[in-house]
Design a protein around this motif. Structure first.
Motif, mmCIF file in Angstrom:
data_model
loop_
_atom_site.group_PDB
_atom_site.id
_atom_site.type_symbol
_atom_site.label_atom_id
_atom_site.label_comp_id
_atom_site.label_asym_id
_atom_site.label_seq_id
_atom_site.Cartn_x
_atom_site.Cartn_y
_atom_site.Cartn_z
ATOM 1 N N LYS A 57 0.593 -1.530 0.138
ATOM 2 C CA LYS A 57 -0.069 -0.250 0.083
ATOM 3 C C LYS A 57 1.178 1.665 -0.146
ATOM 4 C CE LYS A 57 -4.027 -1.613 2.223
ATOM 5 N NZ LYS A 57 -4.592 -1.776 3.799
ATOM 6 N N GLU A 58 1.803 0.810 0.668
ATOM 7 C CA GLU A 58 2.886 2.233 1.140
ATOM 8 C C GLU A 58 3.539 2.475 -0.433
ATOM 9 O OE1 GLU A 58 4.388 5.506 2.634
ATOM 10 O OE2 GLU A 58 3.415 4.676 3.324
ATOM 11 N N ARG A 59 3.785 1.308 -1.383
ATOM 12 C CA ARG A 59 4.805 2.109 -2.249
ATOM 13 C C ARG A 59 3.577 2.144 -3.386
ATOM 14 N NH1 ARG A 59 6.627 -3.407 -1.543
ATOM 15 N NH2 ARG A 59 5.317 -4.685 -3.648
ATOM 16 N N MET A 60 2.527 1.555 -3.352
ATOM 17 C CA MET A 60 1.470 2.206 -4.123
ATOM 18 C C MET A 60 1.248 3.414 -4.628
ATOM 19 S SD MET A 60 0.855 -0.442 -5.958
ATOM 20 C CE MET A 60 0.642 0.365 -7.543
ATOM 21 N N ARG A 61 0.622 3.950 -2.434
ATOM 22 C CA ARG A 61 0.827 5.327 -2.337
ATOM 23 C C ARG A 61 2.203 6.074 -3.115
ATOM 24 N NH1 ARG A 61 2.690 9.525 1.324
ATOM 25 N NH2 ARG A 61 3.952 7.566 1.716
ATOM 26 N N GLU A 62 2.947 6.070 -3.117
ATOM 27 C CA GLU A 62 4.054 7.035 -3.012
ATOM 28 C C GLU A 62 4.508 6.818 -4.783
ATOM 29 O OE1 GLU A 62 7.836 4.980 -2.033
ATOM 30 O OE2 GLU A 62 7.532 5.508 0.477
ATOM 31 N N LEU A 63 4.031 5.767 -5.772
ATOM 32 C CA LEU A 63 3.952 6.318 -6.847
ATOM 33 C C LEU A 63 2.632 6.719 -7.248
ATOM 34 C CD1 LEU A 63 4.310 2.075 -7.707
ATOM 35 C CD2 LEU A 63 6.041 4.711 -8.035
ATOM 36 N N ARG A 64 1.378 6.989 -7.028
ATOM 37 C CA ARG A 64 0.534 7.842 -7.050
ATOM 38 C C ARG A 64 0.856 9.378 -7.233
ATOM 39 N NH1 ARG A 64 -3.984 5.495 -4.427
ATOM 40 N NH2 ARG A 64 -3.293 6.758 -2.710
ATOM 41 N N GLU A 65 1.819 9.485 -5.576
ATOM 42 C CA GLU A 65 1.546 10.273 -5.283
ATOM 43 C C GLU A 65 3.237 11.297 -6.313
ATOM 44 O OE1 GLU A 65 3.232 10.718 -1.536
ATOM 45 O OE2 GLU A 65 1.278 10.649 -0.593
ATOM 46 N N GLN A 66 3.782 10.208 -7.280
ATOM 47 C CA GLN A 66 5.139 10.698 -7.766
ATOM 48 C C GLN A 66 4.156 10.969 -8.793
ATOM 49 O OE1 GLN A 66 7.288 7.512 -7.800
ATOM 50 N NE2 GLN A 66 8.820 8.266 -5.939
ATOM 51 N N ARG A 67 3.059 10.174 -9.911
ATOM 52 C CA ARG A 67 2.433 10.415 -10.835
ATOM 53 C C ARG A 67 1.344 11.670 -10.753
ATOM 54 N NH1 ARG A 67 -0.152 5.414 -12.026
ATOM 55 N NH2 ARG A 67 -1.247 5.938 -10.237
ATOM 56 N N LEU A 68 0.729 11.949 -9.809
ATOM 57 C CA LEU A 68 0.023 13.032 -9.661
ATOM 58 C C LEU A 68 1.304 14.850 -9.785
ATOM 59 C CD1 LEU A 68 -2.419 12.159 -6.837
ATOM 60 C CD2 LEU A 68 -2.326 12.762 -9.652
ATOM 61 N N LEU A 69 2.155 14.144 -8.838
ATOM 62 C CA LEU A 69 3.155 15.745 -9.104
ATOM 63 C C LEU A 69 3.778 16.170 -10.758
ATOM 64 C CD1 LEU A 69 5.032 15.061 -5.200
ATOM 65 C CD2 LEU A 69 3.260 16.671 -6.287
ATOM 66 N N LYS A 70 4.220 14.498 -11.041
ATOM 67 C CA LYS A 70 4.099 14.846 -12.575
ATOM 68 C C LYS A 70 3.611 15.192 -13.453
ATOM 69 C CE LYS A 70 7.670 11.899 -14.434
ATOM 70 N NZ LYS A 70 7.670 10.291 -14.889
ATOM 71 N N GLN A 71 2.678 15.221 -13.037
ATOM 72 C CA GLN A 71 1.290 15.800 -13.973
ATOM 73 C C GLN A 71 0.833 17.217 -13.655
ATOM 74 O OE1 GLN A 71 -2.112 12.757 -12.815
ATOM 75 N NE2 GLN A 71 -1.943 11.462 -14.631
ATOM 76 N N ALA A 72 0.888 17.564 -12.165
ATOM 77 C CA ALA A 72 0.425 18.740 -11.847
ATOM 78 C C ALA A 72 2.126 19.112 -12.753
ATOM 79 C CB ALA A 72 0.753 18.871 -10.562
#
Length: 78
Positions: A57-72
């Motif tokens: 869950k922690e790895r998936m959360r970090e990946l999602r955050e990175q993806r959102l930051l990249k998109q932003a």
């Protein structure tokens, strides 16, 4: 004779599903077959499994955050 046989058939058609529903919804049946089978398929959590799940869950959360930051970041540059 025709009416009596039709009444018998209708009673049979109605009583069979009702009886099966009543039997299958008895708590003893439910506990014995459904709950035990579920515990065989999905045993109670163990500490190792719980730790693995939390790590995933922690790895998936970090990946999602990175993806959102990249998109932003891409959206703000445009």
């Amino acid at each position: 004779m025709g009416v009596k046989i039709e009444i018998f058939r209708m009673m049979l058609y109605l009583s069979f599903p009702v009886a099966m529903f009543w039997i299958s919804n008895q708590p003893e049946y439910f506990e014995e077959y459904v709950v035990k089978r579920k515990r065989e398929i999905c045993p109670p959590d163990e500490d190792i499994r719980r730790k693995e799940l939390e790590d995933f869950k922690e790895r998936m959360r970090e990946l999602r955050e990175q993806r959102l930051l990249k998109q932003a970041g891409l959206a703000s540059k445009e």
